[in-house]
Write a protein that holds these residues in place. Structure first.
Motif, short mmCIF file in Angstrom:
data_model
loop_
_atom_site.label_atom_id
_atom_site.label_comp_id
_atom_site.label_asym_id
_atom_site.label_seq_id
_atom_site.Cartn_x
_atom_site.Cartn_y
_atom_site.Cartn_z
N GLU A 119 -63.00 -35.48 -105.32
CA GLU A 119 -61.78 -35.61 -104.64
C GLU A 119 -61.96 -36.43 -103.27
O GLU A 119 -62.49 -35.68 -102.43
CB GLU A 119 -61.02 -34.24 -104.58
N ILE A 120 -61.98 -37.57 -103.28
CA ILE A 120 -62.24 -38.32 -101.92
C ILE A 120 -61.26 -38.24 -100.87
O ILE A 120 -59.83 -38.65 -101.27
CB ILE A 120 -62.61 -39.89 -102.30
N GLU A 121 -61.37 -38.08 -99.84
CA GLU A 121 -60.58 -38.04 -98.69
C GLU A 121 -60.66 -39.47 -97.84
O GLU A 121 -62.12 -39.91 -97.67
CB GLU A 121 -60.48 -36.92 -97.68
N THR A 122 -59.86 -40.08 -97.27
CA THR A 122 -60.30 -41.36 -96.55
C THR A 122 -59.53 -41.38 -95.22
O THR A 122 -58.70 -40.46 -94.86
CB THR A 122 -59.34 -42.64 -97.29
N ASP A 123 -60.22 -42.07 -94.32
CA ASP A 123 -59.91 -42.11 -92.82
C ASP A 123 -60.07 -43.31 -92.41
O ASP A 123 -60.75 -44.31 -93.11
CB ASP A 123 -60.46 -40.89 -92.05
N TRP A 124 -60.02 -43.44 -90.98
CA TRP A 124 -60.54 -44.88 -90.48
C TRP A 124 -61.40 -44.50 -89.08
O TRP A 124 -60.87 -43.56 -88.46
CB TRP A 124 -59.37 -45.61 -89.89
N GLU A 125 -62.53 -45.00 -89.15
CA GLU A 125 -63.40 -44.82 -87.73
C GLU A 125 -62.91 -45.90 -86.66
O GLU A 125 -62.78 -47.14 -86.98
CB GLU A 125 -64.99 -44.81 -88.00
N TYR A 126 -62.49 -45.85 -85.63
CA TYR A 126 -62.07 -46.63 -84.62
C TYR A 126 -63.29 -46.76 -83.52
O TYR A 126 -63.68 -45.79 -83.02
CB TYR A 126 -60.76 -46.28 -84.05
N LEU A 166 -65.05 -42.89 -96.08
CA LEU A 166 -64.85 -41.85 -97.54
C LEU A 166 -65.51 -40.52 -97.21
O LEU A 166 -66.61 -40.63 -96.69
CB LEU A 166 -65.50 -42.71 -98.64
N GLU A 167 -64.86 -39.30 -97.73
CA GLU A 167 -65.45 -38.19 -97.37
C GLU A 167 -65.02 -37.16 -98.42
O GLU A 167 -64.05 -37.37 -99.34
CB GLU A 167 -64.77 -37.78 -95.98
N PHE A 168 -66.04 -36.26 -98.72
CA PHE A 168 -65.71 -35.28 -99.65
C PHE A 168 -66.74 -34.04 -99.48
O PHE A 168 -67.82 -34.20 -98.82
CB PHE A 168 -65.93 -35.55 -101.18
N GLU A 169 -66.15 -32.97 -99.76
CA GLU A 169 -66.98 -31.52 -99.54
C GLU A 169 -68.01 -31.40 -100.77
O GLU A 169 -67.45 -31.50 -101.74
CB GLU A 169 -66.15 -30.41 -99.22
N TYR A 170 -69.24 -30.99 -100.20
CA TYR A 170 -69.95 -30.95 -101.39
C TYR A 170 -69.89 -29.73 -102.22
O TYR A 170 -69.36 -28.73 -101.78
CB TYR A 170 -71.67 -30.71 -100.91
#
Length: 275
Positions: free
Chosen positions: A116-123, A271-275
């Motif tokens: 279950e991938i979460e997305t964000d933006w690195e500025y 892109l991020e997810f918890e192991y």
């Protein structure tokens, strides 16, 4: 097959870097051994593709995103070796990666599609000294009973909660390495560290900033602003370039960066997810 390079071989990936890569500061700091990290490649002799992992912070992909010698095993690698390294080296619980373009976003998303991938933006922000000078007159003064100190060996040793040791060793191989390469300032009440701003990543005269206020009761009182202001002034006096990077969703960090004279320059998807 994805293989880990020995630290003495990290420089082999320099050919994969472009001069305008927004993550060059982090990557070069790991290559040079200034900061903690690991580098994984498709070929230890002539790499075409690499994952640069800043220990406990973020993974960065560089090189050829279409290289199947790397991407075919990427999902297994992330769930296996990278997960073990993250857990054992810093107790990390998440996979967090910056994908520099659409090709890399597609490759990484495919590799972790079962998650279950979460997305964000690195500025990525650029410092404007004139804006900093104009805005610092509005900063609240330090309240009575608090002091502003430069972080040195004595401040670290006398920290009763060992906060600074934990923070420094998150980014550096040792406290001595931080004292050699980094810069930091903190607001204290007695010897207790209230808030600190320090170099979390260093390459030559470029310094990435980490800042935190450690107790909820001390937040929103201007302590982080004053620690950062001392840091900025030191950078300007000594010809250093401070860098501010934050996630789009970290609204407090976005506000503080703006307050300190930083303006957004570029962004990359996360892109991020918890192991």
């Amino acid at each position: 097959m994805i293989r880990r390079l020995e630290p003495k071989e990290y420089a082999k990936i320099k050919t994969l870097l472009s001069p305008d890569n927004v993550n060059n500061l982090t990557i070069h700091a790991i290559i040079n051994g200034t900061n903690r990290g690991a580098i994984y490649v498709d070929d230890v002799e002539q790499p075409r593709t690499a994952l640069v992992d800043q220990t406990g912070v973020i993974s960065i992909f560089v090189g050829d995103a279409a290289n199947e010698a790397f991407t075919v095993d990427l999902g297994t690698f992330i769930e296996g070796e990278l997960r073990r390294y993250t857990t054992e080296s810093c107790g990390g619980t998440h996979f967090l990666a910056v994908v520099p373009d659409e090709a890399w976003e597609e490759a990484v998303t495919k590799a972790i599609s079962h998650r279950e991938i979460e997305t964000d933006w690195e500025y990525y922000y650029q410092f404007n000294p004139e804006q900093f000078q104009a805005r610092k007159i509005s900063y609240r003064p330090l309240p009575e009973g608090y002091t502003l100190k430069r972080i040195n060996a004595g401040v670290i040793e006398n920290d009763p909660d060992n906060i600074l040791i934990e923070v420094v060793e998150e980014f550096y191989h040792s406290v001595d390495d931080f004292l050699q390469w980094g810069v930091g300032f903190c607001v204290c009440k007695g010897n207790r560290i209230v808030s600190a701003c320090l170099s979390c990543c260093v390459h030559e005269r470029d310094h990435e900033i980490s800042v935190e206020t450690y107790e909820e009761a001390d937040m929103n009182k201007g302590f982080a602003t004053l620690a950062c202001a001392a840091y900025m002034e030191h950078c300007m006096e000594h010809g250093l370039t401070p860098h501010w990077t934050t996630l789009e969703t970290n609204e407090e960090s976005v506000r503080l960066g703006t307050k300190l004279g930083f303006a957004p320059k570029e962004k990359c998807k996360i892109l991020e997810f918890e192991y």
